[in-house]
Design a protein around this motif. Sequence first.
Motif, PDB file in Angstrom:
ATOM      1  N   TYR A 143       0.943  -1.025  -0.063  1.00  0.00           N
ATOM      2  CA  TYR A 143       0.100  -0.170   0.148  1.00  0.00           C
ATOM      3  C   TYR A 143       0.847   1.368  -0.129  1.00  0.00           C
ATOM      4  N   ASP A 144       0.158   2.328  -0.745  1.00  0.00           N
ATOM      5  CA  ASP A 144       1.087   3.352  -0.648  1.00  0.00           C
ATOM      6  C   ASP A 144       0.743   4.373   0.705  1.00  0.00           C
ATOM      7  N   ASP A 145       1.479   5.548   0.897  1.00  0.00           N
ATOM      8  CA  ASP A 145       1.229   6.213   1.950  1.00  0.00           C
ATOM      9  C   ASP A 145      -0.015   6.598   2.191  1.00  0.00           C
ATOM     10  N   GLU A 146      -0.962   7.048   1.420  1.00  0.00           N
ATOM     11  CA  GLU A 146      -2.317   7.437   1.475  1.00  0.00           C
ATOM     12  C   GLU A 146      -3.051   6.274   2.158  1.00  0.00           C
ATOM     13  N   MET A 147      -2.846   5.323   1.379  1.00  0.00           N
ATOM     14  CA  MET A 147      -3.794   4.028   1.855  1.00  0.00           C
ATOM     15  C   MET A 147      -3.433   3.742   3.433  1.00  0.00           C
ATOM     16  N   VAL A 148      -2.089   3.506   3.588  1.00  0.00           N
ATOM     17  CA  VAL A 148      -1.766   3.238   4.910  1.00  0.00           C
ATOM     18  C   VAL A 148      -2.118   3.916   5.954  1.00  0.00           C
ATOM     19  N   GLU A 149      -2.395   5.162   5.673  1.00  0.00           N
ATOM     20  CA  GLU A 149      -2.687   6.322   6.756  1.00  0.00           C
ATOM     21  C   GLU A 149      -4.377   5.951   6.794  1.00  0.00           C
ATOM     22  N   ARG A 150      -4.916   5.503   5.580  1.00  0.00           N
ATOM     23  CA  ARG A 150      -6.400   5.401   5.611  1.00  0.00           C
ATOM     24  C   ARG A 150      -6.694   3.902   6.437  1.00  0.00           C
ATOM     25  N   ILE A 151      -5.859   2.975   6.220  1.00  0.00           N
ATOM     26  CA  ILE A 151      -6.067   1.805   7.064  1.00  0.00           C
ATOM     27  C   ILE A 151      -5.977   2.094   8.546  1.00  0.00           C
TER      28      ILE A 151
ATOM     29  N   ARG B 208      -6.606   5.027  10.036  1.00  0.00           N
ATOM     30  CA  ARG B 208      -7.612   5.659  10.649  1.00  0.00           C
ATOM     31  C   ARG B 208      -8.743   4.530  11.043  1.00  0.00           C
ATOM     32  N   ALA B 209      -8.896   3.615  10.186  1.00  0.00           N
ATOM     33  CA  ALA B 209      -9.963   2.629  10.616  1.00  0.00           C
ATOM     34  C   ALA B 209      -9.628   1.756  11.655  1.00  0.00           C
ATOM     35  N   THR B 210      -8.217   1.454  11.777  1.00  0.00           N
ATOM     36  CA  THR B 210      -7.830   0.474  12.785  1.00  0.00           C
ATOM     37  C   THR B 210      -6.752   1.023  13.986  1.00  0.00           C
ATOM     38  N   VAL B 211      -5.497   0.992  13.807  1.00  0.00           N
ATOM     39  CA  VAL B 211      -4.709   1.327  15.028  1.00  0.00           C
ATOM     40  C   VAL B 211      -4.749   2.701  15.592  1.00  0.00           C
TER      41      VAL B 211
ATOM     42  N   ASP C 297     -14.863  -6.612  12.742  1.00  0.00           N
ATOM     43  CA  ASP C 297     -16.203  -6.162  11.973  1.00  0.00           C
ATOM     44  C   ASP C 297     -16.292  -4.549  12.571  1.00  0.00           C
ATOM     45  N   GLY C 298     -15.801  -4.137  13.617  1.00  0.00           N
ATOM     46  CA  GLY C 298     -15.906  -3.118  13.938  1.00  0.00           C
ATOM     47  C   GLY C 298     -14.843  -2.216  13.403  1.00  0.00           C
ATOM     48  N   PHE C 299     -13.842  -2.580  12.959  1.00  0.00           N
ATOM     49  CA  PHE C 299     -12.743  -1.775  12.188  1.00  0.00           C
ATOM     50  C   PHE C 299     -13.364  -1.715  10.609  1.00  0.00           C
ATOM     51  N   VAL C 300     -13.933  -2.657  10.215  1.00  0.00           N
ATOM     52  CA  VAL C 300     -14.524  -2.513   8.959  1.00  0.00           C
ATOM     53  C   VAL C 300     -15.860  -1.665   8.667  1.00  0.00           C
TER      54      VAL C 300
ATOM     55  N   ASN D 270     -15.610   1.212  10.303  1.00  0.00           N
ATOM     56  CA  ASN D 270     -15.153   2.420  10.221  1.00  0.00           C
ATOM     57  C   ASN D 270     -14.993   2.862   8.835  1.00  0.00           C
ATOM     58  N   ASP D 271     -14.729   2.036   8.132  1.00  0.00           N
ATOM     59  CA  ASP D 271     -14.494   2.180   6.419  1.00  0.00           C
ATOM     60  C   ASP D 271     -14.667   1.047   5.419  1.00  0.00           C
ATOM     61  N   PRO D 272     -15.935   0.863   5.468  1.00  0.00           N
ATOM     62  CA  PRO D 272     -16.367  -0.407   4.472  1.00  0.00           C
ATOM     63  C   PRO D 272     -15.868  -0.515   3.387  1.00  0.00           C
ATOM     64  N   GLU D 273     -15.461   0.674   2.698  1.00  0.00           N
ATOM     65  CA  GLU D 273     -14.990   0.431   1.538  1.00  0.00           C
ATOM     66  C   GLU D 273     -13.669  -0.217   1.448  1.00  0.00           C
ATOM     67  N   ILE D 274     -12.924  -0.214   2.146  1.00  0.00           N
ATOM     68  CA  ILE D 274     -11.603  -0.975   2.377  1.00  0.00           C
ATOM     69  C   ILE D 274     -11.987  -2.286   3.236  1.00  0.00           C
ATOM     70  N   GLU D 275     -12.901  -2.874   3.097  1.00  0.00           N
ATOM     71  CA  GLU D 275     -12.749  -4.061   4.078  1.00  0.00           C
ATOM     72  C   GLU D 275     -11.872  -5.174   3.890  1.00  0.00           C
TER      73      GLU D 275
END
Length: 201
Positions: A27-35, A37-40, A60-63, A65-70
């Motif tokens: 994943y690139d930096d933008e996607m790393v940050e997006r993941i 925000r939904a998790t750690v 399921d709770g993390f998903v 937070n951002d269902p598009e990147i499940e």
Amino acid sequence: MITTIIFDIGNVLADFNWRKHFAGFGYDDEMVERIARATVKHPLWNEVDRGVMGQEELIDGFVANDPEIEQDIRKVLADVGTIVTHNDYAIPWIQDLKSKGYRTLYLSNFSEKARADCAEALDFIPYMDGGILSYQEKIIKPMPEIYQLLIDRYQLVPQECVFMDDTVANLTGAEKFGIHTIHFINKEQAVSELRKLGVDA
């Protein structure tokens, strides 16, 4: 006089390296940050370390937070073996302190899955005199109960202990019990701070 050195694990004895772990999947930096925000970076991550919720319930709770990147969330959390990485200085540092008569303990917010997947990065644990991993007790720092449990279990005199952690809130929690604290930045800085407390570090 300090008799007991208490260590946090993540970013002290080992590195909590979520950014490198996520990037390792391409994943690139933008996607790393997006993941992130939904998790750690989400408050729900505290529940990972508290060990009360099941793994699927957490994911399921993390998903949610951002269902598009499940699928991406599920992928990076399926095996977290590179999320905690080894520090070469950990075992020699512990051995040195123990050789000088200090007791060494750990007090860490840590999940059952990371304990299993990152076992190699935690190779220093057998060298220590004990400690607490949050998931085993269902409580996390800075909850007062976790400090009280450590004190009671190891019959500690708080004024004879120093606790190192990279998170200020966790240090504040320990200070309320009379434990000396060091805000850990790096080993060299921590050794300097220990010496100021009279520790032969």
